[in-house]
Enzyme design. Structure first.
Site, short mmCIF file in Angstrom:
data_model
loop_
_atom_site.label_atom_id
_atom_site.label_comp_id
_atom_site.label_asym_id
_atom_site.label_seq_id
_atom_site.Cartn_x
_atom_site.Cartn_y
_atom_site.Cartn_z
N CYS A 109 36.63 45.22 22.36
CA CYS A 109 36.69 46.08 23.57
C CYS A 109 38.07 46.30 23.97
O CYS A 109 38.35 47.42 24.79
CB CYS A 109 35.95 44.96 24.85
SG CYS A 109 34.56 44.63 24.49
C1 BEZ Z 1 34.90 42.16 21.22
O1 BEZ Z 1 35.44 43.09 22.08
O2 BEZ Z 1 35.49 41.85 20.18
C2 BEZ Z 1 33.68 41.29 21.60
C3 BEZ Z 1 32.63 41.84 22.13
C4 BEZ Z 1 31.61 41.32 22.67
C5 BEZ Z 1 31.49 39.67 22.36
C6 BEZ Z 1 32.29 38.91 21.56
C7 BEZ Z 1 33.58 39.86 21.21
#
Ligand code: BEZ
Length: 287
Positions: A109
């Site tokens: 994200c």
């Molecule tokens: C991430 O952005 O890496 C992520 C998204 C959802 C759950 C865990 C990690």
């Protein structure tokens, strides 16, 4: 009684934040009450154990609104990193990209928010606002934005609001939680997946929905491409083929007769009677 409570929960979910307390009051003597109240708790409380959310998931499965293309985007009021908003007022006469994250400081994200910030001028040029959502509070968002600016905007100052959805009310309102709902959390208690993208038009209608797994970063160019296709289609009355990008030939939809197509677009090429291409409608789009 149970169906009345379920109905009340649904109403609250659909109409938004202000009614959650009222639901808790309605169902105060029932099992559902407890679960509804938990739904409204901040995420720090949610992170304690996964198992306590099993009953929340029962509500969520039945009562998350089924948002479809063409549905009116549910309205809500929320705090964001750029102040409090009423979502429909925020949309105003613009197109809007709403995209969401299950938690701050998640790696995939972090890269996505930076990429959207870099591309923000392209969206603005298309009368389109960006708004992110993450299931944490404002203070945490402010710290995360510092990291995003440091590692993934390429020097661009972060330039659009992020909704603080610590209690996941907006995430529920937009049906963003995966099929196992809040029972499906990672070791840190982060709910999967709340990684959706919505394109919403100035009439507040949902025109695109995408749901992404936690493991796969989104594609900003694809979001921009779909926006271009929708705006081109709305203005010129055409559709766009596979992998289309602006400038390439477009499709004359079956609802337009050959005569009407000739009058509107001039030349067109009929590969099949139902598959007719015409040039990118630059003149129509300029009007
Ligand atoms: C991430 O952005 O890496 C992520 C998204 C959802 C759950 C865990 C990690």
């Amino acid at each position: 009684m149970a169906s009345m409570i379920a109905r009340s929960a649904r109403i609250a979910t659909v109409t938004g934040i202000r009614h959650v307390a009222r639901i808790g009051a309605i169902s105060a003597t029932t099992t559902t009450t407890t679960t509804t109240a938990r739904l409204a708790r901040p995420s720090s409380a949610m992170n304690k154990t996964a198992t306590r959310f099993f009953s929340v998931s029962r509500i969520a499965r039945d009562d998350q609104p089924r948002l479809r293309l063409g549905s009116t985007a549910p309205n809500f009021k929320a705090e964001t990193t750029e102040g409090a908003i009423d979502f429909h007022e925020f949309i105003g006469d613009s197109w809007t990209i709403l995209f969401s994250h299950p938690a701050d400081f998640t790696p995939v994200c972090t890269t996505e928010l930076g990429a959207f910030a870099k591309l923000q001028p392209e969206f603005a040029a298309r009368n389109t606002k960006l708004i992110g959502l993450s299931a944490n509070g404002l203070e945490s968002h402010a710290d995360w934005i510092k990291d995003i600016e440091e590692v993934s905007t390429g020097g661009t100052k972060f330039n659009f609001p992020i909704i603080a959805d610590a209690d996941r009310k907006v995430a529920y309102l937009y049906d963003m939680v995966d099929h196992q709902d809040l029972a499906n959390v990672d070791k840190a208690g982060v709910a999967f997946t709340i990684r959706s993208v919505f394109i919403i038009d100035p009439n507040k209608k949902i025109r695109l929905t995408l749901a992404y797994p936690a493991s796969t970063g989104r594609n900003t160019a694809e979001v921009l491409r779909v926006l271009d296709s929708l705006q081109t289609g709305d203005k010129a009355g055409v559709t766009t083929p596979i992998n289309w990008v602006p400038g390439e030939d477009v499709i004359v939809p079956p609802s337009v007769s050959d005569e009407a197509a000739a009058a509107k677009f001039g030349e067109f090429k009929a590969v099949k009677p139902y598959l007719r291409f015409t040039k990118y409608p630059e003149q129509i789009l300029k009007k």
